[in-house]
Design an enzyme around this catalytic site. Structure first.
Site, short mmCIF file in Angstrom:
data_model
loop_
_atom_site.label_atom_id
_atom_site.label_comp_id
_atom_site.label_asym_id
_atom_site.label_seq_id
_atom_site.Cartn_x
_atom_site.Cartn_y
_atom_site.Cartn_z
N CYS A 1 0.84 -1.19 0.00
CA CYS A 1 0.00 0.00 0.00
C CYS A 1 0.88 1.25 0.00
CB CYS A 1 -0.93 -0.01 1.22
SG CYS A 1 -1.87 1.51 1.40
N HIS B 1 -9.20 7.24 2.03
CA HIS B 1 -8.65 8.58 1.95
C HIS B 1 -9.71 9.55 1.46
CE1 HIS B 1 -7.87 6.80 -2.03
NE2 HIS B 1 -7.84 8.02 -2.53
N HIS C 1 -10.14 13.29 -0.39
CA HIS C 1 -9.53 14.36 -1.16
C HIS C 1 -10.15 15.67 -0.69
CE1 HIS C 1 -7.88 11.71 -4.42
NE2 HIS C 1 -8.88 10.94 -4.00
#
Length: 112
Positions: free
Chosen positions: A4, A99, A101
């Protein structure tokens, strides 16, 4: 996760331009920005994506959003910004590590 890229960034195996870090969250500038401000906000603990969050992850998920808001303030995005998370291959998730953004710094066009 050994392969990762975000775990490697967390472990300082790959350099990044960090803008925020806490005990459980890290945020850094995207290397391929889609807006003048494009920050990735991720948990340090590997979670595949929003689709794999569990009930016990609720507080962490909340702290991730609070971190996004703090970073938006740090980058003077008071006029507005966008928070995006992609889920799975069909949703455009290219790194299978949760995640968010943070996009801003200009008037964002509708991309949907």
């Amino acid at each position: 996760m050994n392969d990762c890229i975000f775990c490697k960034i967390i472990n300082n195996e790959i350099p990044s331009e960090k803008v925020f870090e806490s005990e459980e969250i890290i945020a850094f500038k995207d290397i391929n920005p889609q807006a003048p401000v494009h920050i990735l906000v991720i948990p340090k603990r590997h979670i595949d994506g929003a689709d794999t969050l569990e009930k016990e992850d609720a507080e962490l998920a909340g702290r991730l959003i609070l971190a996004v808001a703090r970073i938006a303030e740090q980058f003077h995005l008071g006029g507005g910004y966008r928070i995006v998370t992609n889920i799975g291959k069909d949703g455009g998730q290219t790194v299978r590590h949760l995640h968010f953004h943070l996009l801003g710094g200009e008037i964002l066009k509708d991309s949907f």
